[in-house]
Design a protein around this motif. Structure first.
Motif, short mmCIF file in Angstrom:
data_model
loop_
_atom_site.label_atom_id
_atom_site.label_comp_id
_atom_site.label_asym_id
_atom_site.label_seq_id
_atom_site.Cartn_x
_atom_site.Cartn_y
_atom_site.Cartn_z
N ARG A 28 -14.00 -75.88 -62.67
CA ARG A 28 -14.71 -76.89 -61.86
C ARG A 28 -15.57 -77.80 -62.74
O ARG A 28 -15.70 -78.99 -62.48
N GLN A 29 -16.15 -77.24 -63.79
CA GLN A 29 -16.95 -78.07 -64.70
C GLN A 29 -16.08 -79.09 -65.42
O GLN A 29 -16.47 -80.25 -65.59
N LEU A 30 -14.89 -78.66 -65.83
CA LEU A 30 -13.97 -79.59 -66.49
C LEU A 30 -13.53 -80.69 -65.53
O LEU A 30 -13.42 -81.87 -65.92
N LEU A 31 -13.28 -80.33 -64.28
CA LEU A 31 -12.90 -81.34 -63.30
C LEU A 31 -14.04 -82.34 -63.07
O LEU A 31 -13.81 -83.54 -62.92
N ALA A 32 -15.26 -81.83 -63.02
CA ALA A 32 -16.41 -82.71 -62.81
C ALA A 32 -16.58 -83.69 -63.97
O ALA A 32 -17.01 -84.83 -63.77
N VAL A 33 -16.26 -83.26 -65.18
CA VAL A 33 -16.43 -84.11 -66.36
C VAL A 33 -15.27 -85.08 -66.54
O VAL A 33 -15.47 -86.28 -66.74
N PHE A 34 -14.04 -84.56 -66.42
CA PHE A 34 -12.88 -85.36 -66.79
C PHE A 34 -12.14 -85.98 -65.61
O PHE A 34 -11.33 -86.88 -65.79
N GLY A 35 -12.39 -85.49 -64.41
CA GLY A 35 -11.67 -86.00 -63.26
C GLY A 35 -10.63 -85.01 -62.80
O GLY A 35 -10.95 -83.88 -62.44
N LEU A 36 -9.37 -85.41 -62.83
CA LEU A 36 -8.28 -84.55 -62.40
C LEU A 36 -7.75 -83.70 -63.55
O LEU A 36 -7.98 -84.02 -64.72
N PRO A 37 -7.01 -82.62 -63.24
CA PRO A 37 -6.54 -81.73 -64.30
C PRO A 37 -5.69 -82.40 -65.37
O PRO A 37 -5.79 -82.05 -66.55
N ASP A 38 -4.84 -83.38 -64.99
CA ASP A 38 -4.03 -84.03 -66.03
C ASP A 38 -4.90 -84.77 -67.04
O ASP A 38 -4.54 -84.90 -68.22
N GLN A 39 -6.08 -85.20 -66.59
CA GLN A 39 -7.01 -85.85 -67.53
C GLN A 39 -7.69 -84.83 -68.43
O GLN A 39 -8.04 -85.14 -69.57
N VAL A 40 -7.87 -83.61 -67.91
CA VAL A 40 -8.41 -82.53 -68.75
C VAL A 40 -7.46 -82.26 -69.91
O VAL A 40 -7.85 -82.19 -71.07
N PHE A 41 -6.16 -82.12 -69.59
CA PHE A 41 -5.19 -81.78 -70.63
C PHE A 41 -4.83 -82.97 -71.52
O PHE A 41 -4.25 -82.78 -72.59
N ALA A 42 -5.19 -84.18 -71.08
CA ALA A 42 -4.97 -85.36 -71.92
C ALA A 42 -6.15 -85.60 -72.87
O ALA A 42 -6.05 -86.43 -73.78
N ALA A 43 -7.26 -84.89 -72.68
CA ALA A 43 -8.44 -85.09 -73.52
C ALA A 43 -8.19 -84.57 -74.93
O ALA A 43 -7.39 -83.67 -75.16
#
Length: 384
Positions: A28-43
Motif C-alpha cells: 500500500r505504501q508503494l501504491l501511495a508513492v508510485f500510483g498503480l502497480p505497473d508504475q511500481v515495477f517500472a520505477a
C-alpha cells in the motif's frame, strides 16, 4: 476476469501480492508513492531504494522469478473460466465497505457473483462444534436477514458458519445472498466436507479470498480471513462461542472497525455461551430474535435494507506517505479541477475529457495517498 484492468495491469497487481518480502503494508505504501502497480515495477532501483532495502528494490526492478511467473500464468488460466474474477483496489466492484478498514486487501479472488459484494452485509460467526440449538438459531437468523435483503457473510467453517450459509441460501430468490470468505486459496476448498455447500454458495452468492491460488489451510491465516468477514459487514452476530474462540477475534476486529457487535445469550451452564456472555458484558448488543438486528441496523420492522449502504473509505484509512506525497501533473490537474466540493466520477470524466479507466486510476492513487475520500454516495471529495 477483472473489470478495469488490462492483462498487463492485472499481472502487475498480481505480482505485487506475490513478491516475497512485499507484505500488505509495504504494497500500500508503494501504491501511495508510485500510483498503480505497473508504475511500481517500472520505477528505477534508485527510486525504489528511497522506500525499500536495496535487495528488495533490485528484486522489484527486475523480471519476476520463474516461480512467481508460473503462479501468475496459472492464475490467468483460472481467471479464464466462467464465474472467476479478480477485483483489485482499482475495480468499481471492489467492496466499498473494505475501504473503511486500515488494511483492505490489495485484491480479491472471487468465484461466483461479484455483484453480491455490493449488498449490505451482516456477518455471522460462532463455534465449530456448535450445539443443535445454536445451529438452528444461526440458520433461522440467516434466513430471516437474507429475506430482508442482507448478504450473510461467514467463513465456511463447520458449525455456526455452515448453518449461517445454509440459512441464507434458504431465503427467497432475489432477496439477500451469502458470501464465504476463505482462509485458503480460492481453488483450495476447506473444509472438504463443505464442498457441496461451497458449490451452492458459488451458484447463488460468492466465494472470496485474498490469498494466492494453492494456498493451503494454515492457522495463522484465519485471523486475516476474519478481518475481511468483519470489514465487509455493517455488524457481526456471534451465535455461540467459548471463552477462547476465533469468533471473539472477529467480534473484536468488528468493534475496532466501528461495526455493531451482536451476541445471542445462552445457558449459564453452557461453555459455548461464555464467549457471547463476555461480549455482552463488554458492550455487545444482546439479541433474542433476528428482528432485533434488523431494527438496530435499519429501523422499523419489515423495512428492507438497500444496496450501497456500506461504509466509505475515510481519510487516512490506508497508510501512506501523508504530506510527503507529491502528485504528478495529471493527479495535480485532477485535484485542481475538483476543488473541495464532492464530485461524481462522471463529472470528472466529462470535465477533464479523459476515459473512465484513466480517471479511476488517478482517483485510486489520490485516495491511497489520503488526498481525497470516497463518500457513501459514490462521489469523491478532496480533503487536502
Amino acid at each position: 476476469m477483472s473489470f478495469m484492468n488490462s492483462e498487463e495491469e492485472l499481472q502487475a497487481w498480481l505480482r505485487l501480492t506475490l513478491e516475497p518480502g512485499v507484505g500488505p503494508v509495504t504494497a500500500r505504501q508503494l501504491l501511495a508513492v508510485f500510483g498503480l502497480p505497473d508504475q511500481v515495477f517500472a520505477a528505477s532501483v534508485s527510486q525504489l531504494m528511497k522506500y525499500l532495502p536495496q535487495k528488495l528494490a533490485l528484486q522489484l526492478a527486475g523480471a519476476p522469478e520463474p516461480g512467481i511467473q508460473a503462479l501468475m500464468n496459472k492464475t490467468f488460466e483460472w481467471l479464464a473460466r466462467p464465474g472467476h474474477y479478480i477485483l483489485t483496489l482499482a475495480d468499481p466492484l471492489y467492496p466499498k465497505a473494505l475501504f473503511d478498514t486500515h488494511d483492505p486487501p490489495i485484491l480479491l479472488y472471487v468465484d461466483g457473483h461479484p455483484d453480491v459484494l455490493a449488498l449490505p452485509a451482516i456477518a455471522m460467526v460462532g463455534a465449530r462444534n456448535a450445539t443443535l440449538g445454536g445451529s438452528d438459531n444461526a440458520r433461522a437468523f440467516a434466513k430471516y436477514l437474507a429475506a430482508q435483503g442482507w448478504c450473510v457473510v461467514s467463513g465456511l467453517a463447520h458449525g455456526i458458519d455452515t448453518a449461517a450459509h445454509e440459512g441464507a441460501l434458504q431465503a427467497p430468490a432475489g432477496t439477500g445472498s451469502t458470501i464465504a470468505v476463505m482462509g485458503t486459496g480460492i481453488n483450495r476448498l476447506y473444509p472438504a466436507a463443505n464442498k457441496n455447500l461451497a458449490l451452492r454458495i458459488r451458484d447463488q452468492g460468492a466465494l472470496i479470498s485474498e490469498l494466492p491460488l494453492d494456498t493451503p489451510a494454515v492457522v495463522h491465516q484465519f485471523p486475516r480471513r476474519n478481518r475481511i468477514v468483519a470489514g465487509l459487514s455493517k455488524g457481526v452476530l456471534v451465535v455461540e462461542a467459548a471463552k477462547q474462540s476465533g469468533s471473539l477475534i472477529t467480534a473484536r476486529l468488528a468493534g475496532e472497525m466501528g461495526r455493531e457487535v451482536f451476541a445471542i445469550p445462552g445457558s449459564i451452564h453452557s461453555p459455548l455461551s461464555r464467549g457471547c456472555h463476555a461480549l455482552i458484558r463488554q458492550g455487545a448488543k444482546l439479541v433474542e430474535t433476528a428482528m432485533d438486528i434488523q431494527e438496530e441496523l435499519v429501523g422499523a420492522p419489515g423495512s428492507k435494507v438497500k444496496a450501497g449502504t456500506g461504509g466509505a473509505m475515510k481519510a487516512g484509512a490506508v497508510p501512506g506517505p501523508g504530506n510527503d506525497f507529491v502528485p504528478d501533473p495529471e493527479q495535480r490537474r485532477l485535484l485542481e479541477r475538483m476543488g473541495f466540493e464532492p464530485l461524481s466520477l462522471d463529472a470528472l470524466v466529462n470535465d477533464l475529457h479523459i476515459d473512465v479507466s484513466q480517471a479511476s486510476s488517478l482517483l485510486l492513487a489520490l485516495e491511497l495517498a489520503s488526498c481525497i475520500v470516497r463518500l457513501k454516495d459514490g462521489r469523491y471529495q478532496r480533503v487536502r
